[in-house]
Write a protein that holds these residues in place. Structure first.
Motif, short mmCIF file in Angstrom:
data_model
loop_
_atom_site.label_atom_id
_atom_site.label_comp_id
_atom_site.label_asym_id
_atom_site.label_seq_id
_atom_site.Cartn_x
_atom_site.Cartn_y
_atom_site.Cartn_z
N LEU A 6 0.84 -1.19 0.00
CA LEU A 6 0.00 0.00 0.00
C LEU A 6 0.87 1.24 0.00
O LEU A 6 1.91 1.28 0.66
N ARG A 7 0.45 2.24 -0.73
CA ARG A 7 1.16 3.51 -0.76
C ARG A 7 0.15 4.64 -0.73
O ARG A 7 -0.96 4.50 -1.24
N LEU A 37 -5.11 6.55 7.53
CA LEU A 37 -4.56 7.89 7.74
C LEU A 37 -4.92 8.49 9.10
O LEU A 37 -4.61 9.65 9.35
N GLN A 38 -5.53 7.73 9.99
CA GLN A 38 -5.93 8.24 11.31
C GLN A 38 -4.76 8.87 12.06
O GLN A 38 -4.94 9.86 12.74
N ASN A 39 -3.57 8.29 11.98
CA ASN A 39 -2.44 8.81 12.74
C ASN A 39 -1.45 9.57 11.84
O ASN A 39 -0.33 9.83 12.24
N ALA A 40 -1.88 9.92 10.63
CA ALA A 40 -1.03 10.67 9.71
C ALA A 40 -1.32 12.16 9.85
O ALA A 40 -2.47 12.55 10.09
N TYR A 44 1.86 10.49 5.48
CA TYR A 44 2.74 9.48 6.09
C TYR A 44 2.03 8.84 7.27
O TYR A 44 1.69 9.51 8.24
N TYR A 45 1.81 7.54 7.21
CA TYR A 45 1.14 6.83 8.28
C TYR A 45 2.00 5.68 8.75
O TYR A 45 3.01 5.34 8.13
N GLY A 46 1.61 5.07 9.85
CA GLY A 46 2.37 3.94 10.38
C GLY A 46 1.68 3.37 11.60
O GLY A 46 0.66 3.88 12.07
#
Length: 157
Positions: A6-7, A37-40, A44-46
């Protein structure tokens, strides 16, 4: 494989696109969509996050409060500096957050994390030198920084 990873892409950064074949594509039913994308801050997410705590000057505190900048944001008034607003968020990456912080100029101070604070201190030093100000290479400002452990009391661990 790299093809199946995923990107995320920021649409504003795509300059052109070309169809490589006419095979239709269906979004899988289990695709997490916006949950990714909740923590982006931007794209950039992770899995892991870092708490970012900023202090906003009274001149801009009302403007900061007018917008829901991030799902995790928490706002509180600074008990030590009257009129200053504390802003805390949990993000996976600060890459796209840095330009936003820069945009507030001297009205926004990074309190946590230490690495982000040091990055912005270095940029401020280089900017001052660019305009002919003489600066010290010591961490004088950081060494005199007050203990910010009280943010855990305000915003939690």
């Amino acid at each position: 494989s790299i093809v199946d990873d995923l990107r995320t892409y920021k649409l504003e950064r795509i300059t052109h696109a070309k169809f490589l074949n006419q095979t239709p594509y269906d979004v899988p039913e289990d695709f997490p969509g916006l949950e990714l994308l909740q923590n982006a801050w931007s794209i950039y997410y992770g899995e892991t996050t870092v708490q970012v705590v900023l202090r906003f000057h009274p001149d801009v505190s009302r403007r900061v409060q007018e917008t829901n900048w991030h799902p995790s944001q928490q706002l509180d008034w600074d008990a030590e500096k009257s009129g200053y607003l504390l802003f805390a968020i949990e993000v996976a990456d600060t890459t796209d957050l840095v330009p936003w912080i820069r945009g507030w100029g001297a009205n926004c101070e990074v309190l946590e994390p230490t690495e982000l604070r040091q990055q912005l201190m270095g940029e401020a030093r280089r900017l001052a030198e660019l305009y002919g100000w003489h600066t010290s290479t010591s961490d004088h400002a950081d060494n005199q920084r007050p203990d910010h452990s009280r943010f855990n009391d305000i915003f939690g661990d």
